[in-house]
Write a protein that holds these residues in place. Structure first.
Motif, PDB file in Angstrom:
ATOM      1  N   GLY A   1      10.530 -10.118  45.069  1.00 60.94           N
ATOM      2  CA  GLY A   1       9.872 -11.377  44.780  1.00 60.94           C
ATOM      3  C   GLY A   1       8.485 -11.120  44.212  1.00 60.94           C
ATOM      4  N   GLU A   2       7.973 -12.082  43.478  1.00 61.61           N
ATOM      5  CA  GLU A   2       6.706 -11.912  42.765  1.00 61.61           C
ATOM      6  C   GLU A   2       5.552 -11.506  43.672  1.00 61.61           C
ATOM      7  OE1 GLU A   2       4.710 -11.554  39.443  1.00 61.61           O
ATOM      8  OE2 GLU A   2       6.494 -12.802  39.171  1.00 61.61           O
ATOM      9  N   SER A   3       5.571 -11.945  44.934  1.00 61.37           N
ATOM     10  CA  SER A   3       4.433 -11.662  45.816  1.00 61.37           C
ATOM     11  C   SER A   3       4.644 -10.443  46.707  1.00 61.37           C
ATOM     12  CB  SER A   3       4.155 -12.879  46.707  1.00 61.37           C
ATOM     13  OG  SER A   3       5.251 -13.109  47.583  1.00 61.37           O
ATOM     14  N   ALA A   4       5.701  -9.693  46.474  1.00 53.57           N
ATOM     15  CA  ALA A   4       5.970  -8.507  47.297  1.00 53.57           C
ATOM     16  C   ALA A   4       4.865  -7.471  47.137  1.00 53.57           C
ATOM     17  CB  ALA A   4       7.325  -7.901  46.922  1.00 53.57           C
ATOM     18  N   THR A   5       4.625  -6.729  48.213  1.00 55.35           N
ATOM     19  CA  THR A   5       3.615  -5.667  48.223  1.00 55.35           C
ATOM     20  C   THR A   5       4.245  -4.375  48.702  1.00 55.35           C
ATOM     21  OG1 THR A   5       1.861  -7.246  48.727  1.00 55.35           O
ATOM     22  CG2 THR A   5       1.387  -4.923  49.148  1.00 55.35           C
ATOM     23  N   PHE A   6       3.962  -3.285  47.990  1.00 56.66           N
ATOM     24  CA  PHE A   6       4.531  -1.982  48.316  1.00 56.66           C
ATOM     25  C   PHE A   6       3.407  -0.986  48.578  1.00 56.66           C
ATOM     26  CE2 PHE A   6       7.269  -4.391  45.604  1.00 56.66           C
ATOM     27  CZ  PHE A   6       8.533  -4.220  46.128  1.00 56.66           C
TER      28      PHE A   6
END
Length: 266
Positions: free
Chosen positions: A131-136
Motif C-alpha cells: 500500500g502507498e503508506s507502507a514503510t520498510f
C-alpha cells in the motif's frame, strides 16, 4: 481452520490467507504468531486444494519485527506454545521463511509498518504488493543488533548490492515507492488495497496448472546459486516432466477448444 490468537487463517477459494493478528503491537512477532505461521505454511503445502498463499497483517500494519519478550513465552500469550519451540528449536526460523520455503507461491500484501523482522519475512515471499503508506526497513543496526533473519544473505540477491547495503547499514526507513524503485516490492497500490490486489494476483496464479506453477517456482529458486549452464540443465530436469502430465494435455486441449482448463494435479 487452524490459526492461533495472533495468527488468523481463512480460505479464499484456492488461496490460503494468513493474517498476522496482533494489531495492538503492530503485529510484532510473538510465539503464538510464529507457531501459527509455521502451521499455516505446512497446511498449505499438504492441501492440494490450496494453490497459493497470501500473507498480510491486521489493523493497517504488516509486521513491526520481533517481540523478544513474547517470543520467550513469558506470560499467557506464549505459555501453551513453549513445548512446540522446545520440540523444534528451528520453528521460529521456519515460520519466518528463513529455513522453510513453501512449495505454493506466497504473495505478501503489505500495509503500514513492515520493518525489522517484517522486512526479513518479506524476503522469503515470492510476490509483493505494498500500500502507498507502507514503510520498510532493517532497523537492527540502530539498536546495535544484527538482522539475523537472513537479510545479510538474501537482500543483496534480491535488490542491487548498493541498495541492500544502504538499507542494512543505515537502518533508515524506506517508503513504499522507494521499496518499489529498488525492487524490494513489485507494485504499489492505493492505501488499504494491498490485500485486494494480492488476492487478484492469487486468482491469476490459481487459474494456472498447479504442477507447472510449483515446478516453475522450484526451478527459479534452486537455480539461483548455480552457473547458467548447470541451471539450464536443472531447468530441463524440472520442466520436461511437466509436458507429460495430464494437466499439460488439458491445457492444450482447453486452448484449442476455447474454454477454461480444468486442472487436476495429474
Amino acid at each position: 481452520m487452524g490459526g492461533t490468537e495472533h495468527l488468523a487463517v481463512r480460505r479464499e477459494g484456492a488461496t490460503l490467507v494468513l493474517t498476522l493478528n496482533r494489531p495492538e503491537a503492530r503485529n510484532a512477532l510473538s510465539l503464538p504468531m510464529l507457531v501459527g505461521l509455521y502451521d499455516g505454511w505446512l497446511a498449505a503445502d499438504e492441501d492440494d486444494g490450496i494453490r497459493s498463499i497470501v500473507l498480510t497483517g491486521a489493523g493497517g500494519a504488516f509486521c513491526a519485527g520481533m517481540d523478544l519478550k513474547a517470543l520467550a513465552g513469558k506470560g499467557m500469550a506464549g505459555e501453551q506454545y513453549r513445548d512446540r519451540l522446545k520440540a523444534d528449536p528451528d520453528l521460529h526460523w521456519k515460520a519466518m521463511l528463513r529455513h522453510h520455503r513453501p512449495r505454493k507461491p506466497v504473495i505478501a500484501a503489505v500495509e503500514g509498518h513492515c520493518v525489522a523482522g517484517g522486512t526479513e519475512i518479506l524476503q522469503g515471499t515470492d510476490i509483493r504488493v505494498a500500500g502507498e503508506s507502507a514503510t520498510f526497513g532493517l532497523y537492527e543496526v540502530r539498536r546495535g543488533l544484527f538482522p539475523i533473519g537472513g537479510s545479510t544473505v538474501r537482500l543483496a540477491r534480491q535488490v542491487p548490492r548498493t541498495h541492500a547495503l544502504e538499507m542494512l547499514l543505515t537502518g533508515r526507513p524506506y517508503t513504499a515507492r522507494e521499496a518499489e524503485r529498488i525492487g524490494l516490492v513489485g507494485s504499489v497500490v492505493p492505501e488499504g488495497t494491498a490485500l485486494d490486489r494480492a488476492l487478484e494476483i492469487a486468482e491469476l496464479v490459481n487459474a494456472n496448472g498447479p504442477l507447472a506453477v510449483e515446478a516453475v517456482k522450484a526451478s527459479v529458486y534452486e537455480s539461483a546459486d548455480l552457473t547458467e549452464t548447470e541451471g539450464l540443465r536443472r531447468e530441463l530436469e524440472r520442466g520436461w516432466p511437466i509436458f507429460d502430465t495430464a494437466d499439460a494435455k488439458e491445457g492444450s486441449r482447453a486452448f484449442a477448444e476455447k474454454r477454461a482448463p480444468v486442472y487436476r494435479r495429474a
